[in-house]
Design an enzyme around this catalytic site. Structure first.
Site, PDB file in Angstrom:
ATOM      1  N   HIS A 124     -13.877  -4.239  72.807  1.00 21.00           N
ATOM      2  CA  HIS A 124     -14.607  -3.142  72.159  1.00 21.00           C
ATOM      3  C   HIS A 124     -15.087  -2.201  73.273  1.00 21.00           C
ATOM      4  CE1 HIS A 124     -18.136  -1.309  70.164  1.00 21.00           C
ATOM      5  NE2 HIS A 124     -17.623  -1.689  69.009  1.00 21.00           N
ATOM      6  N   ASP A 201     -18.939 -11.231  75.581  1.00 24.11           N
ATOM      7  CA  ASP A 201     -19.391 -10.403  74.461  1.00 24.11           C
ATOM      8  C   ASP A 201     -19.237 -11.245  73.191  1.00 24.11           C
ATOM      9  OD1 ASP A 201     -19.744  -8.672  72.391  1.00 24.11           O
ATOM     10  OD2 ASP A 201     -18.166  -7.268  72.975  1.00 24.11           O
ATOM     11  N   GLN A 204     -18.914 -10.715  67.832  1.00 25.29           N
ATOM     12  CA  GLN A 204     -18.188 -11.164  66.628  1.00 25.29           C
ATOM     13  C   GLN A 204     -18.101 -12.684  66.566  1.00 25.29           C
ATOM     14  OE1 GLN A 204     -17.494  -9.175  64.248  1.00 25.29           O
ATOM     15  NE2 GLN A 204     -17.490  -7.160  65.195  1.00 25.29           N
ATOM     16  N   LYS A 227     -25.201  -7.572  62.988  1.00 21.59           N
ATOM     17  CA  LYS A 227     -23.942  -8.135  62.477  1.00 21.59           C
ATOM     18  C   LYS A 227     -24.146  -9.557  61.963  1.00 21.59           C
ATOM     19  CE  LYS A 227     -21.140  -5.641  65.884  1.00 21.59           C
ATOM     20  NZ  LYS A 227     -20.490  -4.562  65.147  1.00 21.59           N
ATOM     21  N   CYS A 367     -13.686   1.341  67.525  1.00 20.58           N
ATOM     22  CA  CYS A 367     -14.250   1.341  68.889  1.00 20.58           C
ATOM     23  C   CYS A 367     -13.414   0.496  69.849  1.00 20.58           C
ATOM     24  CB  CYS A 367     -15.693   0.871  68.912  1.00 20.58           C
ATOM     25  SG  CYS A 367     -16.795   1.968  68.028  1.00 20.58           S
TER      26      CYS A 367
HETATM   27  C1  PLP Z   1     -16.730  -7.160  69.840  1.00 19.62           C
HETATM   28  C2  PLP Z   1     -17.845  -6.181  69.790  1.00 19.62           C
HETATM   29  N1  PLP Z   1     -18.552  -5.931  70.896  1.00 19.62           N
HETATM   30  C3  PLP Z   1     -19.584  -5.079  70.917  1.00 19.62           C
HETATM   31  C4  PLP Z   1     -19.942  -4.381  69.790  1.00 19.62           C
HETATM   32  C5  PLP Z   1     -21.064  -3.416  69.870  1.00 19.62           C
HETATM   33  O1  PLP Z   1     -22.094  -3.743  69.013  1.00 19.62           O
HETATM   34  P1  PLP Z   1     -23.301  -2.714  68.842  1.00 19.62           P
HETATM   35  O2  PLP Z   1     -22.703  -1.437  68.349  1.00 19.62           O
HETATM   36  O3  PLP Z   1     -24.186  -3.380  67.868  1.00 19.62           O
HETATM   37  O4  PLP Z   1     -23.925  -2.568  70.185  1.00 19.62           O
HETATM   38  C6  PLP Z   1     -19.226  -4.585  68.607  1.00 19.62           C
HETATM   39  C7  PLP Z   1     -19.551  -3.806  67.388  1.00 19.62           C
HETATM   40  O5  PLP Z   1     -18.710  -3.518  66.581  1.00 19.62           O
HETATM   41  C8  PLP Z   1     -18.167  -5.510  68.606  1.00 19.62           C
HETATM   42  O6  PLP Z   1     -17.451  -5.748  67.495  1.00 19.62           O
END
Ligand code: PLP
Length: 410
Positions: A124, A201, A204, A227, A367
C-alpha cells in the site's frame, strides 16, 4: 473452535439495517474501513456523556478516569497483538502515521547513505511512499521483493535482495489488493541474519486473524483502528522498547516532554515520547472496545469465517464470464479480499451501477499503484469482507454484476 453467528453479529451493527437507494445495504468495502458495532459507539459515547476531560493533565476525577480508561485501552491492545507490555504500544492517527513515525524517527536517525531498504511490490502507498521519500532524501537504495504470477512474493530472490547492506525490511502481512497472506517467517529470518530492522504493516492482518508480534519477532508493527471495528483517528505502532527508547521523537510539544526550560527540553519515556499533544483518547477507548468485541468473537473464528466467505466468493465469481481474479486462488493463503476486473467494464462504472442496487464495493487502484503497474491494469474492482458478511451478499454481488453487464451490453 467457535464459529461466527453472523445473524446475531449483524444485530450489533445498526448501519447494516440502512437502505441505500431503496435496497438493504450490502457493504463490501471493509478493507477500506469497517463498520462499527453499537458496543464501540456506546463506549465512546459513555466517555463523552459521563466522564470527559483531557487526559494526563487534571488531578480531578473526570481527567483521572479518562486517563485510566486510556491506559486500559493501551493494555488491551498490547494483549490483543501479543506485545510484551503496554509501553510498547504507541497511539498514532492511523497506520500511515505509524509507518511515517518509523521512517522519520528511526529512519532518519539510524540509516546512512548507501544503506538499503527492502520492501515488496505489493505494498500500500502507506508502506511505500515513506520509504521512497526517505531513500531519496538520504541516498539509500530501495529494493523490492517481486511478485509471482499467482500474486505471492517470490521468496527465491530473498538472499539476493536482502544482503548485509540491507538496514531495514518492511512488508505488509496481508495485501489489501491481492488478499495474499504473507508468511513473515522466511522474510524475518533472512532480515535477522543480516541484522536489518523489521517493520510489518499489519493493517489488513490484525482485523482479520490472530497476530502475535512477539512470536513473529518483528521490530515494529503498524495498523489502523478503523479497519477493525474501531473509530477513525486512532492507529497503533508497536515497537520493541529498546528501539523506541533509542529513537528521537517524531512530533514535539505537550505531553511528550519531562521538562522544558528556555534552553532545552527532555523527552518523556515511550510511548508518551511519541504522543505529542492531546491524544485521540476517546478513539483509543473506542478501539479498546473493538478489541473486546473481536476477542469475544475469537480471532480464529473471525479468520475461519472470512476464509469460508472468500472461498465462496472465489467460486461464485469464477462463474462470471470475462472475469479476471487477482491474487492466490487458495483460500488458505487469502484474506477476505476479492479483487477482480471484468472484460470491457471499467471498475468505476461497475461500482456506480452496483451502488444503485445498494452494493458498496471499491474501484480504483486501492492506494497500490505500483502493484497495479505490475498487474498491468490501471484500476480494479474490490469486494472485501468482514465479521458481518454473509454468503447471500456475495450472491447479491454476482447478481448485481450480471445486471451491470446487461445494462452495459457486455
Ligand atoms: C495494507 C495497508 N496498509 C496501510 C493502510 C493505510 O491505512 P490508513 O489509511 O488507515 O493509514 C491500508 C489502508 O487501506 C492498507 O490496506
Amino acid at each position: 473452535m467457535k464459529t461466527l453467528d453472523t445473524a446475531s453479529v449483524r444485530l450489533d451493527f445498526p448501519i447494516l439495517s440502512e437502505l441505500v437507494n431503496g435496497k438493504p445495504v450490502v457493504f463490501l468495502d471493509s478493507a477500506a474501513s469497517s463498520q462499527k458495532p453499537a458496543q464501540v459507539l456506546q463506549a465512546m459515547q459513555r466517555v463523552y456523556r459521563a466522564t470527559y476531560a483531557n487526559v494526563h493533565r487534571g488531578v480531578y476525577t473526570f481527567s483521572e478516569r479518562g486517563t485510566e480508561l486510556y491506559d486500559q485501552a493501551r493494555a488491551k491492545i498490547a494483549q490483543f497483538i501479543g506485545a510484551p507490555r503496554p509501553e510498547t504500544i504507541v497511539f498514532t492517527r492511523n497506520a500511515t502515521e505509524a509507518l511515517n513515525l518509523v521512517a522519520y524517527s528511526y529512519g532518519r536517525a539510524f540509516l546512512r547513505p548507501g544503506d538499503e531498504i527492502v520492501i515488496t511490490e505489493l505494498e500500500h502507498h502507506a508502506n511505500f511512499v515513506p520509504w521512497m521519500v526517505l531513500a531519496k532524501e538520504r541516498g539509500l537504495a530501495l529494493k523490492f521483493i517481486p511478485l509471482t504470477a499467482e500474486g505471492m512474493l517470490d521468496l527465491s530472490r530473498l538472499d539476493e535482495l536482502i544482503t548485509p547492506k540491507t538496514r531495514l525490511v518492511s512488508f505488509a502481512q496481508v495485501s489489501n489488493v491481492l488478499g495474499t497472506i504473507i508468511d513473515p517467517a522466511p522474510i524475518i529470518a533472512r532480515a535477522r541474519s543480516v541484522g536489518a530492522t523489521i517493520v510489518v504493516d499489519g493493517s489488513q492482518a490484525v482485523p482479520h486473524m490472530p497476530v502475535n508480534v512477539q512470536d513473529m519477532d518483528c521490530d515494529f508493527y503498524a495498523f489502523s483502528g478503523h479497519k477493525m471495528l474501531g473509530p477513525t483517528g486512532i492507529g497503533v505502532l508497536y515497537g520493541k522498547l529498546h528501539l523506541l527508547e533509542a529513537m528521537p521523537p517524531f512530533l514535539t510539544g505537550g505531553d511528550m516532554i519531562t521538562s522544558v526550560t528556555f534552553e532545552r527540553a527532555t523527552w518523556n519515556d515511550p510511548p508518551l515520547k511519541f504522543e505529542a499533544g492531546t491524544p485521540s483518547f476517546v478513539e483509543a477507548i473506542g478501539l479498546g472496545a473493538a478489541v473486546d468485541y473481536l476477542s469475544a468473537l475469537g480471532m480464529d473464528a473471525v479468520r475461519a469465517h472470512e476464509r469460508a466467505i472468500v472461498e465462496y466468493a472465489l467460486e461464485r465469481m469464477s462463474e462470471v464470464p470475462g472475469t479476471r481474479i487477482f491474487g492466490p486462488t487458495d483460500p488458505a493463503i487469502r484474506g477476505g479480499v476479492l479483487t477482480f476486473a471484468l472484460n470491457g467494464i471499467h471498475p468505476h462504472d461497475l461500482a456506480t451501477l452496483l451502488d444503485r442496487e445498494g452494493i458498496a464495493i471499491r474501484a480504483g487502484h486501492h492506494c497500490a499503484q505500483p502493484l497495479h503497474i505490475r498487474l498491468g491494469v490501471n484500476a480494479t474492482a474490490r469486494a472485501s469482507f468482514y465479521v458481518y458478511t454473509e454468503t447471500r451478499e456475495i450472491d447479491a454481488l454476482v447478481e448485481g454484476i450480471y445486471k451491470a453487464k446487461k445494462t452495459l451490453r457486455k
